[in-house]
Design a protein around this motif. Structure first.
Motif, PDB file in Angstrom:
ATOM      1  N   PHE A 122       0.838  -1.197   0.000  1.00  0.00           N
ATOM      2  CA  PHE A 122       0.000   0.000   0.000  1.00  0.00           C
ATOM      3  C   PHE A 122       0.879   1.255   0.000  1.00  0.00           C
ATOM      4  O   PHE A 122       0.636   2.200  -0.758  1.00  0.00           O
ATOM      5  N   GLY A 123       1.897   1.260   0.868  1.00  0.00           N
ATOM      6  CA  GLY A 123       2.788   2.414   0.943  1.00  0.00           C
ATOM      7  C   GLY A 123       3.507   2.673  -0.360  1.00  0.00           C
ATOM      8  O   GLY A 123       3.646   3.823  -0.800  1.00  0.00           O
ATOM      9  N   ALA A 124       3.960   1.613  -1.014  1.00  0.00           N
ATOM     10  CA  ALA A 124       4.681   1.757  -2.285  1.00  0.00           C
ATOM     11  C   ALA A 124       3.761   2.277  -3.385  1.00  0.00           C
ATOM     12  O   ALA A 124       4.133   3.155  -4.164  1.00  0.00           O
ATOM     13  N   GLU A 125       2.535   1.740  -3.434  1.00  0.00           N
ATOM     14  CA  GLU A 125       1.587   2.170  -4.465  1.00  0.00           C
ATOM     15  C   GLU A 125       1.109   3.601  -4.209  1.00  0.00           C
ATOM     16  O   GLU A 125       0.908   4.382  -5.148  1.00  0.00           O
ATOM     17  N   LEU A 126       0.935   3.950  -2.940  1.00  0.00           N
ATOM     18  CA  LEU A 126       0.543   5.311  -2.585  1.00  0.00           C
ATOM     19  C   LEU A 126       1.611   6.306  -3.027  1.00  0.00           C
ATOM     20  O   LEU A 126       1.296   7.353  -3.612  1.00  0.00           O
ATOM     21  N   LYS A 127       2.850   5.976  -2.751  1.00  0.00           N
ATOM     22  CA  LYS A 127       3.962   6.856  -3.146  1.00  0.00           C
ATOM     23  C   LYS A 127       4.000   7.018  -4.658  1.00  0.00           C
ATOM     24  O   LYS A 127       4.244   8.128  -5.172  1.00  0.00           O
ATOM     25  N   ARG A 128       3.747   5.926  -5.380  1.00  0.00           N
ATOM     26  CA  ARG A 128       3.746   5.974  -6.838  1.00  0.00           C
ATOM     27  C   ARG A 128       2.604   6.868  -7.345  1.00  0.00           C
ATOM     28  O   ARG A 128       2.788   7.697  -8.236  1.00  0.00           O
ATOM     29  N   PHE A 129       1.417   6.700  -6.771  1.00  0.00           N
ATOM     30  CA  PHE A 129       0.259   7.473  -7.200  1.00  0.00           C
ATOM     31  C   PHE A 129       0.452   8.972  -6.944  1.00  0.00           C
ATOM     32  O   PHE A 129       0.052   9.811  -7.757  1.00  0.00           O
ATOM     33  N   LYS A 130       1.100   9.314  -5.844  1.00  0.00           N
ATOM     34  CA  LYS A 130       1.285  10.720  -5.491  1.00  0.00           C
ATOM     35  C   LYS A 130       2.239  11.446  -6.442  1.00  0.00           C
ATOM     36  O   LYS A 130       2.324  12.675  -6.423  1.00  0.00           O
ATOM     37  N   ARG A 131       2.939  10.698  -7.275  1.00  0.00           N
ATOM     38  CA  ARG A 131       3.810  11.305  -8.286  1.00  0.00           C
ATOM     39  C   ARG A 131       3.079  11.537  -9.605  1.00  0.00           C
ATOM     40  O   ARG A 131       3.632  12.127 -10.525  1.00  0.00           O
ATOM     41  N   GLU A 132       1.857  11.075  -9.710  1.00  0.00           N
ATOM     42  CA  GLU A 132       1.106  11.149 -10.958  1.00  0.00           C
ATOM     43  C   GLU A 132       0.274  12.435 -11.043  1.00  0.00           C
ATOM     44  O   GLU A 132      -0.122  12.995 -10.014  1.00  0.00           O
ATOM     45  N   PRO A 133       0.004  12.897 -12.259  1.00  0.00           N
ATOM     46  CA  PRO A 133      -0.840  14.078 -12.445  1.00  0.00           C
ATOM     47  C   PRO A 133      -2.225  13.923 -11.817  1.00  0.00           C
ATOM     48  O   PRO A 133      -2.808  14.904 -11.349  1.00  0.00           O
ATOM     49  N   ALA A 134      -2.732  12.709 -11.770  1.00  0.00           N
ATOM     50  CA  ALA A 134      -4.068  12.471 -11.204  1.00  0.00           C
ATOM     51  C   ALA A 134      -4.121  12.856  -9.734  1.00  0.00           C
ATOM     52  O   ALA A 134      -5.134  13.386  -9.256  1.00  0.00           O
ATOM     53  N   TYR A 135      -3.029  12.618  -9.013  1.00  0.00           N
ATOM     54  CA  TYR A 135      -3.007  12.987  -7.597  1.00  0.00           C
ATOM     55  C   TYR A 135      -2.914  14.499  -7.438  1.00  0.00           C
ATOM     56  O   TYR A 135      -3.543  15.082  -6.548  1.00  0.00           O
ATOM     57  N   ALA A 136      -2.135  15.154  -8.302  1.00  0.00           N
ATOM     58  CA  ALA A 136      -2.031  16.616  -8.253  1.00  0.00           C
ATOM     59  C   ALA A 136      -3.393  17.250  -8.503  1.00  0.00           C
ATOM     60  O   ALA A 136      -3.769  18.231  -7.840  1.00  0.00           O
TER      61      ALA A 136
END
Length: 271
Positions: free
Chosen positions: A222-236
């Motif tokens: 979960f932590g690894a996927e969360l970190k990955r998602f937070k780098r994506e434009p969708a999270y911004a």
């Protein structure tokens, strides 16, 4: 079988076991807009939507329950819930809960006061003799929680706390800055209440699950996927929608200055 292969196999089994048994991961949380809340039966919020996306990517179905925070903690303790959303880290909870390496968001606890009864302050000493509205089950900074200079008075909901402040039943209330600003608009009392800029404490919010429940590797994933998602434009885009900076972003000069002036410089408390 190589160790790495065994670990991957265990992780896959953990992720699929809920679906295989027809079960869902039971997550509890308290409405805490704009991080997590319900609107006309729909679950929303920066941290809720982020968590839902990450779990969907991991193939995990979740059963959500929105409850008073004290009830959430009780369900964790008794095993009625598998985890909690937007919980703070503390040494005491480390013994019973597993935390991912990546936080969901950052909060800043500040005080709010009624405009017709202003109580501006710069330190806890300035709060002598006052009554401060708090929330049941929340752990604040040690200096704030242990102080004998003022009285702490809990209310069942954040809305009730603001109602007490407007009616003069308390002198100030403490809550997260974004939560407070959201409620000023939600309750239509922005012309009656003011935020004091002094930051009492700052803390990260996490998704945490119970220890000894076979979810160790799931938390890591979960932590690894969360970190990955937070780098994506969708999270911004998601962060911008809720008026929040990404948790991993560098603090602005203004936020840094506020932190330097914080009342509590030691380890901050936890929700």
């Amino acid at each position: 079988m190589p160790l790495i292969t065994q670990l991957i196999a265990v992780l896959v089994f953990t992720c699929l076991s809920f679906a295989a048994r027809g079960e869902k991961l039971r997550i509890v949380t308290e409405p805490w807009a704009p991080y997590v809340y319900e609107d006309n039966g729909k679950s929303l919020g920066l941290d809720y939507e982020t968590t839902a996306i990450v779990f969907k990517r991991l193939g995990i179905e979740v059963e959500w329950q929105f409850l008073p925070w004290k009830r959430c903690l009780s369900m964790l303790e008794t095993g009625q819930a598998d985890g909690a959303l937007d919980i703070f880290h503390s040494d005491e909870r480390e013994a019973t809960l597993l935390y991912p390496s990546e936080p969901l968001s950052e909060v800043q606890f500040v005080m709010f006061y009624a405009n017709d009864r202003p109580h501006p302050f710069r330190s806890l000493d300035d709060l002598r003799g006052l009554t401060i509205g708090t929330s049941p089950g929340y752990l604040y900074s040690k200096d704030f929680s242990d102080s004998t200079l003022f009285t702490r008075e809990p209310a069942p909901t954040h809305e009730a706390n603001f109602g007490k402040l407007v009616r003069g039943r308390i002198d100030l209330l403490i809550t997260d800055r974004r939560v407070g600003q959201h409620l000023l608009d939600e309750l239509g009392i922005r012309d009656k209440i003011t935020e004091n800029p002094t930051v009492i404490s700052q803390q990260s919010q996490f998704l945490a699950v119970r220890r000894n429940a076979g979810m160790d590797l799931l938390v890591q994933r979960f932590g690894a996927e969360l970190k990955r998602f937070k780098r994506e434009p969708a999270y911004a885009e998601l962060s911008a929608r809720y008026g929040a900076e990404p948790a991993a972003s560098v603090k602005s000069e203004k936020a840094t200055a506020a932190t330097e002036k914080t009342v509590e410089q030691q380890e901050s408390g936890a929700q």
